[in-house]
Scaffold this motif. Structure first.
Motif, PDB file in Angstrom:
ATOM      1  N   SER A  48      -2.945   0.474  -4.006  1.00 57.07           N
ATOM      2  CA  SER A  48      -2.694  -0.859  -3.455  1.00 57.07           C
ATOM      3  C   SER A  48      -2.267  -1.787  -4.583  1.00 57.07           C
ATOM      4  O   SER A  48      -2.747  -1.674  -5.710  1.00 57.07           O
ATOM      5  N   TYR A  49      -1.368  -2.671  -4.253  1.00 55.36           N
ATOM      6  CA  TYR A  49      -0.898  -3.664  -5.220  1.00 55.36           C
ATOM      7  C   TYR A  49      -1.076  -5.039  -4.617  1.00 55.36           C
ATOM      8  O   TYR A  49      -0.545  -5.343  -3.551  1.00 55.36           O
ATOM      9  N   ASP A  50      -1.850  -5.883  -5.272  1.00 49.01           N
ATOM     10  CA  ASP A  50      -2.106  -7.254  -4.854  1.00 49.01           C
ATOM     11  C   ASP A  50      -1.142  -8.154  -5.624  1.00 49.01           C
ATOM     12  O   ASP A  50      -1.243  -8.279  -6.846  1.00 49.01           O
ATOM     13  N   ASN A 104      -1.669  -9.791  -9.226  1.00 45.36           N
ATOM     14  CA  ASN A 104      -0.903  -8.880 -10.078  1.00 45.36           C
ATOM     15  C   ASN A 104      -1.788  -7.721 -10.544  1.00 45.36           C
ATOM     16  O   ASN A 104      -1.882  -7.400 -11.728  1.00 45.36           O
ATOM     17  N   SER A 105      -2.483  -7.114  -9.563  1.00 47.46           N
ATOM     18  CA  SER A 105      -3.396  -6.025  -9.878  1.00 47.46           C
ATOM     19  C   SER A 105      -3.183  -4.880  -8.899  1.00 47.46           C
ATOM     20  O   SER A 105      -2.690  -5.076  -7.788  1.00 47.46           O
ATOM     21  N   PHE A 141       0.850  -1.185   0.000  1.00 44.16           N
ATOM     22  CA  PHE A 141       0.000   0.000   0.000  1.00 44.16           C
ATOM     23  C   PHE A 141       0.885   1.233   0.000  1.00 44.16           C
ATOM     24  O   PHE A 141       1.732   1.394   0.875  1.00 44.16           O
ATOM     25  N   ASP A 142       0.701   2.089  -1.007  1.00 41.63           N
ATOM     26  CA  ASP A 142       1.438   3.338  -1.116  1.00 41.63           C
ATOM     27  C   ASP A 142       0.504   4.471  -0.734  1.00 41.63           C
ATOM     28  O   ASP A 142      -0.545   4.653  -1.364  1.00 41.63           O
ATOM     29  N   VAL A 143       0.853   5.216   0.327  1.00 38.32           N
ATOM     30  CA  VAL A 143       0.043   6.341   0.769  1.00 38.32           C
ATOM     31  C   VAL A 143       0.764   7.622   0.363  1.00 38.32           C
ATOM     32  O   VAL A 143       1.757   7.999   0.972  1.00 38.32           O
ATOM     33  N   ASP A 144       0.276   8.250  -0.688  1.00 40.39           N
ATOM     34  CA  ASP A 144       0.859   9.501  -1.176  1.00 40.39           C
ATOM     35  C   ASP A 144       0.127  10.651  -0.485  1.00 40.39           C
ATOM     36  O   ASP A 144      -0.981  11.017  -0.877  1.00 40.39           O
ATOM     37  N   ARG A 145       0.762  11.199   0.553  1.00 45.64           N
ATOM     38  CA  ARG A 145       0.135  12.246   1.358  1.00 45.64           C
ATOM     39  C   ARG A 145       0.305  13.635   0.741  1.00 45.64           C
ATOM     40  O   ARG A 145      -0.189  14.609   1.296  1.00 45.64           O
ATOM     41  N   THR A 146       0.995  13.717  -0.396  1.00 47.64           N
ATOM     42  CA  THR A 146       1.142  14.984  -1.115  1.00 47.64           C
ATOM     43  C   THR A 146       0.087  15.094  -2.208  1.00 47.64           C
ATOM     44  O   THR A 146      -0.598  16.108  -2.332  1.00 47.64           O
TER      45      THR A 146
END
Length: 157
Positions: A50-52, A56-57, A39-44
């Protein structure tokens, strides 16, 4: 770096460069250390990606700062959410899930709403579910005693 365990999962923070806040979270199977999700949380830019790994999604949720959960969760600090016990009642044993809710019954029908959950924590506000068969993007409806579909794992799409 903080690490927390919940149900069968281990969640580990990921930092980028000299960042003081975690940029992402790795979810692994606690029993065999298998990498399941990132999970990438881009706070900017206010995006959650999310990457499963198994499927592969990936899924992108934008404008996360507009969610009522944004400030309550300290800007989606998932380790803090889990440590503080701020789980919303969603199933913590399922990594990422869509849950459905329903509006009032009017003329034998009720509207369908959905929200996304991560390890039992609600990460989006409730929004109208769009009928997949509607050419004009109408809200999905069901009979007053019917279910739209069971809550489902995101990767099951």
């Amino acid at each position: 770096m903080r690490v927390v365990e919940i149900e069968n999962y281990t969640i580990t923070e990921v930092f980028v460069g000299d960042d003081e806040r975690a940029r992402g979270y790795i979810v692994t199977d606690k029993n065999n250390n298998e990498f399941l999700y990132f999970f990438d949380v881009d706070r900017t830019e206010f995006k959650l990606t999310s990457y499963d790994v198994k499927e592969n999604s990936q899924q992108l949720i934008e404008q996360i700062n507009l969610s009522e959960k944004w400030l309550v969760s300290d800007m989606y600090d998932f380790i803090k959410v889990i440590n503080d016990g701020n789980i919303d009642g969603g199933p913590a044993n399922q990594i990422q899930r869509i849950r459905y809710s329903y509006g009032s019954c009017v003329n034998g029908r009720r509207g369908v709403y959905q929200a996304h959950f991560f390890l039992g924590f609600q990460i989006t506000d409730w929004v109208r579910t769009i009928d997949e068969n509607s050419p004009t993007g109408q809200q999905a409806t069901v009979g007053c005693n019917e279910l739209y579909r069971l809550d489902r794992s995101i990767s099951a799409n």
